[in-house]
Design a protein around this motif. Sequence first.
Motif, PDB file in Angstrom:
ATOM      1  N   UNK A 384     -33.262  21.147   1.075  1.00 23.01           N
ATOM      2  CA  UNK A 384     -33.575  20.888   2.903  1.00 23.01           C
ATOM      3  C   UNK A 384     -33.977  18.965   2.307  1.00 23.01           C
ATOM      4  N   UNK A 385     -32.981  18.428   2.964  1.00 27.85           N
ATOM      5  CA  UNK A 385     -32.959  16.757   2.876  1.00 27.85           C
ATOM      6  C   UNK A 385     -33.531  16.142   3.621  1.00 27.85           C
ATOM      7  N   UNK A 386     -34.134  14.783   3.616  1.00 24.03           N
ATOM      8  CA  UNK A 386     -34.467  14.262   4.830  1.00 24.03           C
ATOM      9  C   UNK A 386     -33.803  12.902   4.014  1.00 24.03           C
ATOM     10  N   UNK A 403     -25.175  21.428   8.499  1.00 25.63           N
ATOM     11  CA  UNK A 403     -26.753  21.368   7.153  1.00 25.63           C
ATOM     12  C   UNK A 403     -28.227  21.319   7.527  1.00 25.63           C
ATOM     13  N   UNK A 404     -29.043  21.484   6.389  1.00 26.34           N
ATOM     14  CA  UNK A 404     -30.458  20.722   6.652  1.00 26.34           C
ATOM     15  C   UNK A 404     -30.294  19.525   5.940  1.00 26.34           C
ATOM     16  N   UNK A 405     -30.187  18.733   7.002  1.00 25.77           N
ATOM     17  CA  UNK A 405     -30.204  16.893   6.826  1.00 25.77           C
ATOM     18  C   UNK A 405     -30.971  16.816   8.417  1.00 25.77           C
ATOM     19  N   UNK A 406     -31.766  15.989   7.410  1.00 29.71           N
ATOM     20  CA  UNK A 406     -33.027  15.312   9.020  1.00 29.71           C
ATOM     21  C   UNK A 406     -33.305  13.643   8.495  1.00 29.71           C
ATOM     22  N   UNK A 407     -32.462  13.437   9.883  1.00 28.87           N
ATOM     23  CA  UNK A 407     -33.058  11.921   9.672  1.00 28.87           C
ATOM     24  C   UNK A 407     -33.504  11.361  10.326  1.00 28.87           C
TER      25      UNK A 407
END
Length: 496
Positions: A384-386, A403-407
Amino acid sequence: MTTFQQNFALGEQAQGFLSREVHHHVIDGKRVPAASGRTLSTVNPSTGEVLAQLAAGDASDVDQAVHAARRAFSGPWRAWTPYERQALLTRVAQTLDERFEELIQIEATDMGAPVSRLRTTKPALMKMLSFFAAQAATISGETLMNGIPGSVATMTLKAPVGVIGGIIPWNGPLNSQFWIIGAVLASGCTTVLKPSEDASLSVLRVAEILLEVGVPDGVVNVVTGLGKEAGHALAAHPDVDRIAFTGSTQTGRSVIEASTVNIKKLQLELGGKSADIVCADADLDKAVPGAAMGVFANSGQICFAGTRVLVQRPVVDEFTARLLEFVKTLRVGHSLDTAATLGPVISQPQLDKVLSYVDVGRTEGADLLCGGRRLEGSGYFVEPSVFAGVTNEMRIAREEIFGPVLSILPFDDVDEAIAIANDSEYGLGGAVWSQNLSTALRVVHGVHTGTMWVNCYGYIDPLVGFGGTKMSGYGSKGSAAHMDTYLYTKSVYIQL
Ligand code: NAD
């Protein structure tokens, strides 16, 4: 972060189904191999290994299935009363209730969502079937006044449109197929379903169960195969009356083009890039996990994922610190690991796409605070990526990553947040977190999108409905409007 391995054995029924040599189409009540004899492989995303062979359907298989659906539409199914269709839907619900564990094991193995997550989706499926069972008995027209001289009575009738082409994506087919099957059974239509080549198995299994429950042969058919072959053939088939399509905006455009052959009406549920707006007065105990799971649930493979998290400047630091702590609690693992909260992404191409967006974000100057790497093992696991310091001009804020990418995008005042939210070609979901009802409602009114959540994220209830605006599509899932795709209106004039 490490991945966790399978710790849960498949039940006998799921195991038996998954061990079939080839999974054939389901046409006219029978399992039918591809006319060409070709097959294609589908992969278990938790292991990267080939899971099964699917019939590689093409235009001739689609043609066969559409003929079967047309025959069924014109046969005894036509005469089923609303009560009979309602009772059938109730039996379908009872059977799915009993066989849900088998179905989620197939779904978890095929598309990678963890069993722990899939178990929580049962109430939503049951509600959907209750909703459609109710719809079966409420289809009605109107009696209308008119200005015709003399004695003429006028009314409208609602009638089933015929054969529905249902094109389904891979990110949740067990649940999403029922938006089509439920409406088909409620309305008296018939259907040919084309599930994603990456996740067809739960749709094939459900088609067999429907036959056991008493859905007549030919009412629900399934043709597997590639989108550009079987999917295109279905969208272009002149004897398909309407298309219910869920998938990417790009594919939606091809479906629209193909459907012009006979001017099909479409229900289009497409992509999104939803904004999740966290105001300075938000309850962060709720907003942090809410916004995190608004992106990371299903490993970010949800159309309405709130991937642009807009946070008001006074709370950016606190929100970010708490978010990073929350991310540490997530457990990424094999879909049959009961402790996993996140599974793999669906495929190698999807994994490559997600990782390439991580590179794009870095190159554009965003600050990667955690994640961004593939996890060890042969499955398609992504951390999981931030990203912080994201601006709305960056590609990671504009394009659907899935995909598990939060901005995280900071903002100063609510008008700015609304403007950022609206600066997108999509309009599917979105949320606002604020303890001030006036602020929350100002945002609800200001954001141009199909669904807004306030102090929560992701509820979907068929009684309320869900749909997109802008390039996220048109037509509704749920609400009375859902049935519009499956019915047409006939005006009747009776000279008395
Ligand atoms: P996709 O568009 O690649 O595929 C969707 C379906 O269309 C698959 O069955 C595929 O085989 C088929 N297809 C592909 N090319 C086709 C063609 N030329 N003609 C006809 N059919 C074709 O989407 P996906 O990758 O499976 O799913 C992810 C996408 O779906 C994301 O964009 C996501 O936002 C969207 N989605 C939207 C909703 C919603 O309700 N709005 C729900 C789930 C997923």
